[in-house]
Design a protein around this motif. Structure first.
Motif, PDB file in Angstrom:
ATOM      1  N   MET A  63       0.851  -1.191   0.000  1.00 36.88           N
ATOM      2  CA  MET A  63       0.000   0.000   0.000  1.00 36.88           C
ATOM      3  C   MET A  63       0.885   1.240   0.000  1.00 36.88           C
ATOM      4  SD  MET A  63      -3.248   0.777  -0.027  1.00 36.88           S
ATOM      5  CE  MET A  63      -4.331   2.164   0.272  1.00 36.88           C
ATOM      6  N   SER A  64       0.544   2.242  -0.816  1.00 38.44           N
ATOM      7  CA  SER A  64       1.346   3.448  -0.914  1.00 38.44           C
ATOM      8  C   SER A  64       1.256   4.291   0.346  1.00 38.44           C
ATOM      9  CB  SER A  64       0.871   4.285  -2.109  1.00 38.44           C
ATOM     10  OG  SER A  64       1.458   5.550  -2.099  1.00 38.44           O
ATOM     11  N   ASN A  65       2.408   4.867   0.731  1.00 38.80           N
ATOM     12  CA  ASN A  65       2.415   5.817   1.836  1.00 38.80           C
ATOM     13  C   ASN A  65       1.872   7.166   1.414  1.00 38.80           C
ATOM     14  OD1 ASN A  65       3.611   4.015   3.657  1.00 38.80           O
ATOM     15  ND2 ASN A  65       5.656   4.469   2.856  1.00 38.80           N
ATOM     16  N   ASN A  66       1.796   7.384   0.107  1.00 39.90           N
ATOM     17  CA  ASN A  66       1.327   8.658  -0.431  1.00 39.90           C
ATOM     18  C   ASN A  66       0.215   8.388  -1.446  1.00 39.90           C
ATOM     19  OD1 ASN A  66       3.357  10.615   0.766  1.00 39.90           O
ATOM     20  ND2 ASN A  66       4.716   9.136  -0.213  1.00 39.90           N
ATOM     21  N   SER A  67      -0.887   7.836  -0.968  1.00 39.19           N
ATOM     22  CA  SER A  67      -2.016   7.521  -1.826  1.00 39.19           C
ATOM     23  C   SER A  67      -2.924   8.743  -1.933  1.00 39.19           C
ATOM     24  CB  SER A  67      -2.804   6.334  -1.258  1.00 39.19           C
ATOM     25  OG  SER A  67      -3.854   5.987  -2.130  1.00 39.19           O
ATOM     26  N   THR A 126       8.020  12.576 -15.477  1.00 39.38           N
ATOM     27  CA  THR A 126       7.774  11.908 -14.189  1.00 39.38           C
ATOM     28  C   THR A 126       6.329  12.074 -13.756  1.00 39.38           C
ATOM     29  OG1 THR A 126      10.075  12.316 -13.518  1.00 39.38           O
ATOM     30  CG2 THR A 126       8.486  11.818 -11.771  1.00 39.38           C
ATOM     31  N   ILE A 127       5.814  13.301 -13.818  1.00 36.66           N
ATOM     32  CA  ILE A 127       4.425  13.561 -13.443  1.00 36.66           C
ATOM     33  C   ILE A 127       3.473  12.852 -14.395  1.00 36.66           C
ATOM     34  CG2 ILE A 127       2.656  15.359 -13.246  1.00 36.66           C
ATOM     35  CD1 ILE A 127       4.590  15.313 -10.917  1.00 36.66           C
ATOM     36  N   ALA A 128       3.785  12.877 -15.690  1.00 28.89           N
ATOM     37  CA  ALA A 128       2.923  12.214 -16.675  1.00 28.89           C
ATOM     38  C   ALA A 128       2.824  10.719 -16.397  1.00 28.89           C
ATOM     39  CB  ALA A 128       3.456  12.458 -18.088  1.00 28.89           C
ATOM     40  N   CYS A 129       3.930  10.099 -16.025  1.00 26.64           N
ATOM     41  CA  CYS A 129       3.922   8.665 -15.714  1.00 26.64           C
ATOM     42  C   CYS A 129       3.085   8.384 -14.468  1.00 26.64           C
ATOM     43  CB  CYS A 129       5.344   8.169 -15.533  1.00 26.64           C
ATOM     44  SG  CYS A 129       5.458   6.416 -15.108  1.00 26.64           S
ATOM     45  N   GLY A 169       9.507   4.060 -11.291  1.00 24.81           N
ATOM     46  CA  GLY A 169      10.213   3.600 -10.103  1.00 24.81           C
ATOM     47  C   GLY A 169       9.491   3.999  -8.826  1.00 24.81           C
ATOM     48  N   LEU A 170       8.938   5.206  -8.808  1.00 21.12           N
ATOM     49  CA  LEU A 170       8.201   5.673  -7.632  1.00 21.12           C
ATOM     50  C   LEU A 170       6.921   4.858  -7.432  1.00 21.12           C
ATOM     51  CD1 LEU A 170       8.549   9.564  -8.048  1.00 21.12           C
ATOM     52  CD2 LEU A 170       9.877   8.062  -6.565  1.00 21.12           C
ATOM     53  N   ILE A 171       6.244   4.562  -8.536  1.00 17.75           N
ATOM     54  CA  ILE A 171       5.001   3.771  -8.443  1.00 17.75           C
ATOM     55  C   ILE A 171       5.303   2.339  -8.000  1.00 17.75           C
ATOM     56  CG2 ILE A 171       3.083   2.810  -9.777  1.00 17.75           C
ATOM     57  CD1 ILE A 171       3.287   5.336 -11.576  1.00 17.75           C
ATOM     58  N   ASP A 172       6.291   1.717  -8.647  1.00 14.66           N
ATOM     59  CA  ASP A 172       6.614   0.319  -8.344  1.00 14.66           C
ATOM     60  C   ASP A 172       7.103   0.133  -6.905  1.00 14.66           C
ATOM     61  OD1 ASP A 172       5.915  -0.316 -10.895  1.00 14.66           O
ATOM     62  OD2 ASP A 172       7.973  -0.491 -11.665  1.00 14.66           O
ATOM     63  N   SER A 173       7.734   1.167  -6.371  1.00 16.63           N
ATOM     64  CA  SER A 173       8.238   1.067  -4.999  1.00 16.63           C
ATOM     65  C   SER A 173       7.137   1.325  -3.973  1.00 16.63           C
ATOM     66  CB  SER A 173       9.374   2.079  -4.791  1.00 16.63           C
ATOM     67  OG  SER A 173       8.881   3.410  -4.881  1.00 16.63           O
ATOM     68  N   GLY A 174       5.965   1.681  -4.460  1.00 19.42           N
ATOM     69  CA  GLY A 174       4.845   1.963  -3.559  1.00 19.42           C
ATOM     70  C   GLY A 174       4.936   3.309  -2.875  1.00 19.42           C
ATOM     71  N   ARG A 175       5.804   4.189  -3.371  1.00 21.44           N
ATOM     72  CA  ARG A 175       5.989   5.489  -2.704  1.00 21.44           C
ATOM     73  C   ARG A 175       4.917   6.501  -3.105  1.00 21.44           C
ATOM     74  NH1 ARG A 175      12.228   7.173  -2.863  1.00 21.44           N
ATOM     75  NH2 ARG A 175      11.624   8.280  -0.966  1.00 21.44           N
ATOM     76  N   ILE A 176       4.189   6.216  -4.172  1.00 23.79           N
ATOM     77  CA  ILE A 176       3.131   7.131  -4.596  1.00 23.79           C
ATOM     78  C   ILE A 176       2.071   6.376  -5.393  1.00 23.79           C
ATOM     79  CG2 ILE A 176       4.328   7.801  -6.741  1.00 23.79           C
ATOM     80  CD1 ILE A 176       3.187  10.624  -6.298  1.00 23.79           C
TER      81      ILE A 176
END
Length: 572
Positions: free
Chosen positions: A1-5, A139-142, A183-190
């Protein structure tokens, strides 16, 4: 689960130094999001400088339609070291700050929620730090699930004029940004959860300037003379860019005095004409406004409001020039003042301005401001028919330019169209247009000109009532306050509160007093320090609005400000 959902309404703010290309990133992201099926809104705040300082752009992406500024920042894309301090009062513990590690290293980790990425390092790999903005855009577009094909097509459209080599490098930079975002999405950071709507793809993406400009073209504008001045310059650029296609002439005058006199000359000769300026530029035009009133030659005047006095805050927003427009020019003569608050009204009222100016032979004002001129959002297609009402007459040998009529409107001829002589004079004149000092004729001419006002009042655009007709609290707003007030009203879901939106400020519509007296409580929001529209309402109706919420620091009202003030007012 993302910490920044994040939910279905995300406020993204891009912030960096002037000259870093923040507006380019805004253009890329806004167009890419809209073409991907997202409802989108953007607005910018920027300093009056070419380099340095801190500029920011807010982009809202939502499952529902959004058309207003919010104070909340969900994601801050920090593109400079000063970005976080610049936006300190809008950042909370929930704000996710994404930026280059070099820019974020001095931030206390216990205070901020940030993710450091290597924008600058990746940009240098591409050939220079100039590519960091496009990497950030990618990055934002992804993160927002924009298909790469759409992103690349936007990059191609924007940078084609710079050559294929630059296009290819910018596309490659964007792909680097996609890698960071993935990378940010896959790591669950956002994680962002916003619904797409395929119908949005076919909607219009406009800003306030283009909406006004299209209305001016539809109103038959054939000549524009102006001197550049923020925030009216974008309208000048738009009209100049489209002049050949729509058979118009644009003249960059040597100053504002020359510009408005050129405009009067254009209308005198039969070409519908306009000027665009801001408050301090319009101050130079006031004598010519009186000339328009005396010689009964029309002119359409667009004022992009910004804080004064004098140069004030050149790149910020305000609603400070209502009194300037209302009382400009010596003597007494009729005028009309519009203040659109949404794109459809901007189009319709700008078109109407030319028809009314032509008909009543008087100056017509379009009051905009920096905020409204610069906002972008997707808009359902609306009726863009051109409705040009012709009022020029073919003169006969006995033609009298200032014939005294029951309604005050003299037939307007133009030189060379017919056999009559079209005489105008800035001094008081008789029916033929010749100078006179006959005191009875003076009285007759003043009365004739003012009789037009009664006819104008019959065509006044009524205010729109948003909300329940059986209200207890009535909000009053005009022009660009429309968006945040409308959204705040929707968020509160209180059927005892309604919003009276004025898009014509003068003459006031006859229904104004009825709406006001029906309310138990009244509150007005204005971006000026003295409540100029509130004063006008009192002057014309005798009604004193109970609560005035006035903001004059150069920023627009946020939705949260409107909501908080309404809650305090209704519960107090």
């Amino acid at each position: 689960m993302s910490n920044n959902s994040l939910g279905n309404d995300v406020s993204i703010v891009l912030c960096g130094e002037a000259g870093q290309g923040i507006q380019t990133v805004e253009t890329i992201i806004v167009k890419a999001l809209k073409n991907s099926g997202y409802n989108v809104f953007s607005t910018k705040e920027y300093m009056s400088r070419v380099r340095g300082g801190e500029n920011s752009t807010e982009i809202r992406v939502a499952s529902k339609r959004v058309i207003s500024y919010v104070n909340r920042i969900d994601i801050l894309l920090a593109l400079s070291e000063g970005a976080v301090p610049h936006l300190e009062n809008r950042i909370t513990s929930k704000t996710l700050i994404i930026g280059d590690e070099m820019h974020l290293k001095s931030l206390p980790k216990e205070k901020y929620n940030f993710i450091g990425v290597k924008f600058l390092e990746k940009a240098k790999e591409m050939g220079g730090t100039i590519f960091s903005n496009v990497i950030a855009a990618g990055t934002i577009a992804c993160i927002l699930d924009v298909p790469k094909s759409i992103f690349e097509s936007i990059i191609t459209d924007i940078f084609t004029s710079k050559g294929q080599n630059i296009v290819e490098k910018d596309i490659a930079a964007g792909i680097k940004g996609y890698e960071i975002g993935k990378g940010l999405i896959d790591s669950g950071r956002i994680k962002v959860e916003i619904e797409k709507n395929s119908e949005v793809n076919d909607e219009l993406l406009l800003d306030g300037t283009v909406a006004v400009g299209l209305g001016c073209i539809a109103g038959g504008c054939k000549f524009m003379a102006s001197y550049p001045m923020t925030p009216s310059t974008p309208l000048q650029v738009f009209m100049a860019a489209n002049s050949k296609e729509f058979d118009m002439v644009f003249e960059q005058a040597e100053d504002e005095i020359a510009a408005i006199n050129m405009g009067l000359g254009g209308f005198y000769a039969g070409a519908r004409s306009m000027v665009a300026t801001s408050g301090s530029g319009f101050a130079l035009m006031e004598e010519a406004v009186g000339l328009s009133g005396m010689i009964e030659t029309p002119i359409v005047i667009y004022i992009g409001q910004r804080p004064g006095p004098a140069v004030g805050l050149p790149t910020r927003t305000s609603q400070e020039d209502l009194n300037l427009a209302l009382y400009s020019g010596p003597g007494e003569f009729p005028r009309i003042i519009f203040a659109p608050g949404n794109f459809e009204d901007a189009y319709e009222l700008s078109q109407k301005a030319f028809n009314l100016a032509d008909h009543y032979q008087t100056p017509v004002f379009i009051l905009s401001d920096q905020y409204f001129a610069d906002v972008f959002y997707n808009q359902p297609k609306f009726n863009m028919e051109s409705k040009i009402e012709e009022h020029i007459v073919k003169t006969n040998p006995d033609y009298e330019r200032y014939e005294i009529t029951d309604n005050g409107i003299s037939p307007r001829g133009i030189p060379g169209f017919g056999e009559g002589l079209v005489v105008v004079d800035s001094d008081e004149h008789d029916q033929m247009g010749h100078l006179t000092e006959n005191l009875d004729m003076r009285t007759d001419m003043v009365d004739k000109r003012l009789r037009k006002l009664k006819r104008i009042e019959m065509e006044t655009v009524p205010p729109d009532l948003l909300g329940n007709t059986e209200y207890e609290t009535l909000i009053i707003g005009w022009g660009s306050t429309y968006g945040p007030i409308k959204e705040a009203l929707s968020n509160l879901e209180d059927d005892k509160i309604s919003f009276l939106y004025f898009k014509q400020l003068y003459p006031l519509h006859h229904s104004t007093e009825k709406y006001l007296t029906q309310a138990e409580k009244t509150i007005i929001f204005e971006n000026n320090a003295q409540g100029q529209f509130s004063d006008l309402i009192k002057l014309k109706t005798g009604f004193e609005i109970e609560k005035k919420v006035l903001k004059y620091n150069g920023m627009p009202f946020s939705v949260e400000e409107i909501e908080n003030n309404l809650k305090a007012f209704t519960e107090g």
